[in-house]
Design an enzyme around this catalytic site. Structure first.
Site, PDB file in Angstrom:
ATOM      1  N   HIS A 121      37.957  -3.983  65.835  1.00 58.24           N
ATOM      2  CA  HIS A 121      36.678  -4.358  66.485  1.00 58.24           C
ATOM      3  C   HIS A 121      36.488  -5.793  66.700  1.00 58.24           C
ATOM      4  O   HIS A 121      36.999  -6.677  65.646  1.00 58.24           O
ATOM      5  CB  HIS A 121      35.421  -3.775  65.626  1.00 58.24           C
ATOM      6  N   ASP A 198      36.669  -3.144  57.212  1.00 60.04           N
ATOM      7  CA  ASP A 198      35.480  -2.917  57.963  1.00 60.04           C
ATOM      8  C   ASP A 198      35.069  -1.554  57.973  1.00 60.04           C
ATOM      9  O   ASP A 198      35.757  -0.519  58.411  1.00 60.04           O
ATOM     10  CB  ASP A 198      35.886  -3.207  59.510  1.00 60.04           C
ATOM     11  N   GLN A 201      32.572   2.429  60.798  1.00 62.14           N
ATOM     12  CA  GLN A 201      32.598   3.571  61.325  1.00 62.14           C
ATOM     13  C   GLN A 201      33.388   4.677  60.383  1.00 62.14           C
ATOM     14  O   GLN A 201      33.290   5.836  60.363  1.00 62.14           O
ATOM     15  CB  GLN A 201      33.946   3.500  62.382  1.00 62.14           C
ATOM     16  N   LYS A 224      24.437   2.852  61.513  1.00 60.75           N
ATOM     17  CA  LYS A 224      25.269   3.667  62.162  1.00 60.75           C
ATOM     18  C   LYS A 224      25.289   4.979  60.979  1.00 60.75           C
ATOM     19  O   LYS A 224      26.057   5.905  61.343  1.00 60.75           O
ATOM     20  CB  LYS A 224      26.635   3.189  62.107  1.00 60.75           C
ATOM     21  N   CYS A 361      34.101  -3.460  72.475  1.00 54.69           N
ATOM     22  CA  CYS A 361      34.303  -4.437  71.736  1.00 54.69           C
ATOM     23  C   CYS A 361      35.573  -4.267  70.852  1.00 54.69           C
ATOM     24  O   CYS A 361      35.841  -4.629  69.725  1.00 54.69           O
ATOM     25  CB  CYS A 361      33.258  -4.476  70.565  1.00 54.69           C
TER      26      CYS A 361
END
Length: 406
Positions: A121, A198, A201, A224, A361
Site C-alpha cells: 500500500h 503493515d 488488512q 478496518k 493505493c
C-alpha cells in the site's frame, strides 16, 4: 458462527440502496460498525466525556480508566508483553510514518537498505521513499512470483547485511496474498535487520500474535476491524521504542518542561502528544471485545469459505480476469474485458452492490499487473454467499449492458 445474528448487530446493513437491499463488499476500505461499538462511543460522550491523565475528578478518572482499559484490550488481542508497547495513533499510516521518521531517519546511513515489495500500500512505500532520501540509504524491492506471492528463497537472497529494515504488509489489499511474516522476520533478524508489518488488512481477519511473529513493529487501523475511524495502533518491541524519539511534541507526552529543554514521559505516552483520540480508543476496545466474542478463528474460516465460493462463481463469467493467488484472504480483485472498473462499480452500485474500483493505493502493483486499475470485492464476518450470488448477477448485467452499448 451465526452470520444472520451477526448481521443484526450492524444497523447500516439493513437498508436499500438504489431500490435494492444493500450488499456491502468494501470492507477492505473500511468495515461497518456493530451496535456495541456505536454505543460505546456514544456512551463515552454522553456520560464520561473528559480529558484523560490530567484531572482527578470523577469524569476524568472514568475516561482515563476506559482509555487505558482499551490499551490493555489491544495488548491482550495481539499478545504484546506490555501495554507500554501499545501506542495509539491515527491509523496505520501514522504508525508507519512514526517508525520511518523516528527509527529509520536516526538509524540509517548511506549504503544501508530498506526492503519492501511491489504489492505494498502507498502508506508502506512513501514513508520509506522519504526516509532514504533523507539518509542516503537505498530502497530495494523484493520480486513477486507470477501469482503475486513471495518466495522465501527470494527473501533469503534479497536480505543481506546491508538490509536494516524490512517492511511488508501482512495481507495484500489487492491480491489477498497472506505473506509468511514469521519466516521473513526470522530471516531479517538473522541478518541484523528489523521487521515492520503493515497489519491493516491482517489483524481484522487473522489471529495475530506479535510475539509468535517476532516482528519488531506491527501497525494497524481500527476502522478496518469494526472500530471507529481515526484510531490506530503501533506495536513495537520495548527496547526499540525506548531508543526512539517522539515525532509529535506538546502536551501529554512530556515529563518536565523548562525554558530551554524538556524531558519525555515513559512509554507509551511519549508518542501520544496532545489530547489523544479517547472516544476512538474506547470504540476500538469495544470492537476488540466484539471480535473476540465471535472468535478470529471463526471469522477467518468464514472469510476463507466466502473467498473460495467467490472464486468458483466468478470464474463462470466469461471475460473476467481475477488477480492473485488461489489461497487468499477474503477478497477478490478482478476486471471485466473492455469495461473500465469504475464503470463496473457504477453499474453494480445501481444494483445496490458496493465494491471498490481504482488503483487501491497500490499503483506500483497495478503496473506490475499491467493494468491501470481494478475492481475489488472484499468480504467480512457479516457477508454471505447469497451476496456473492448478487455480485455475480450484477457483473453479468454489467456485461450485458456494455455489450449492448458497444
Amino acid at each position: 458462527m451465526d452470520v444472520n445474528a451477526i448481521r443484526k448487530q450492524f444497523p447500516i446493513l439493513d437498508q436499500n440502496v438504489n431500490g435494492q437491499p444493500l450488499v456491502y463488499l468494501d470492507s477492505s476500505a473500511t468495515s461497518q460498525k456493530p451496535l456495541a461499538v456505536i454505543e460505546a462511543v456514544e456512551n463515552y460522550y454522553k456520560f464520561h466525556n473528559s480529558n484523560v491523565h490530567r484531572g482527578v475528578h470523577t469524569l476524568g478518572t472514568r475516561a482515563t480508566d476506559q482509555y487505558e482499559g482499551a490499551r490493555e484490550k489491544v495488548r491482550n488481542f495481539i499478545n504484546a508483553e506490555s501495554t507500554s508497547q501499545v501506542i495509539f495513533t491515527r491509523g496505520t499510516t501514522t504508525s508507519i510514518n512514526t517508525v520511518a521518521y523516528s527509527y529509520a531517519r536516526n538509524n540509517l546511513t548511506e549504503g544501508d537498505e530498506i526492503l519492501i515489495t511491489p504489492m505494498e500500500h502507498h502508506s508502506n512505500i512513501i514513508p520509506w521513499q522519504q526516509a532514504v532520501k533523507a539518509t542516503g540509504a537505498t530502497l530495494k524491492y523484493l520480486p513477486l512470483q507470477e501469482n503475486g506471492t513471495i518466495s522465501l528463497d527470494d527473501v533469503k537472497e534479497a536480505i543481506t547485511n546491508k538490509t536494516k529494515i524490512v517492511a511488508i504488509m501482512h495481507v495484500s489489499n489487492v491480491l489477498g496474498t497472506i505473506n509468511p511474516i514469521k519466516e521473513i522476520a526470522q530471516i531479517a533478524h538473522q541478518n541484523g535487520a528489523v521487521m515492520l508489518v503493515d497489519g491493516a488488512q491482517g489483524i481484522p481477519h487473522l489471529k495475530v500474535d506479535v510475539q509468535d511473529l517476532d516482528c519488531d513493529f506491527y501497525a494497524f487501523s481500527g476502522h478496518k476491524m469494526c472500530g471507529p475511524t481515526g484510531i490506530g495502533v503501533l506495536y513495537g518491541k520495548k527496547q526499540l521504542l525506548e531508543e526512539m524519539e517522539p515525532v509529535e511534541f506538546g502536551g501529554e507526552m512530556i515529563d518536565f518542561v523548562n525554558l530551554y529543554d524538556s524531558t519525555w514521559k515513559e512509554l507509551p505516552w511519549k508518542f501520544e502528544g496532545g489530547t489523544p483520540i479517547i472516544a476512538g480508543a474506547i470504540g476500538l476496545g469495544a470492537a476488540i471485545d466484539f471480535l473476540t466474542e465471535i472468535g478470529l478463528e471463526n471469522i477467518e474460516k468464514h472469510e476463507s469459505e466466502l473467498a473460495s465460493y467467490a472464486l468458483q462463481q466468478l470464474r463462470t463469467i466469461d471475460g473476467l480476469t481475477i488477480y492473485g493467488p488461489k489461497e487468499r484472504a477474503g477478497l477478490v480483485t478482478f476486471n471485466l474485458d473492455d469495461v473500465h472498473p469504475h464503470d463496473t462499480a457504477t453499474v453494480l452500485d445501481a444494483e445496490g452492490i458496493a465494491v471498490r474500483a481504482g488503483h487501491h493505493c497500490a499503483q506500483p502493483l497495478m503496473r506490475w499487473l499491467d493494468v491501470s486499475s481494478t475492481a475489488r470485492a472484499s468480504f467480512y464476518l457479516y457477508n454471505t454467499k447469497e451476496e456473492i450470488d448478487r455480485l455475480v448477477e450484477g457483473l453479468n448485467k454489467t456485461k450485458e449492458y456494455f455489450g449492448d452499448v458497444f
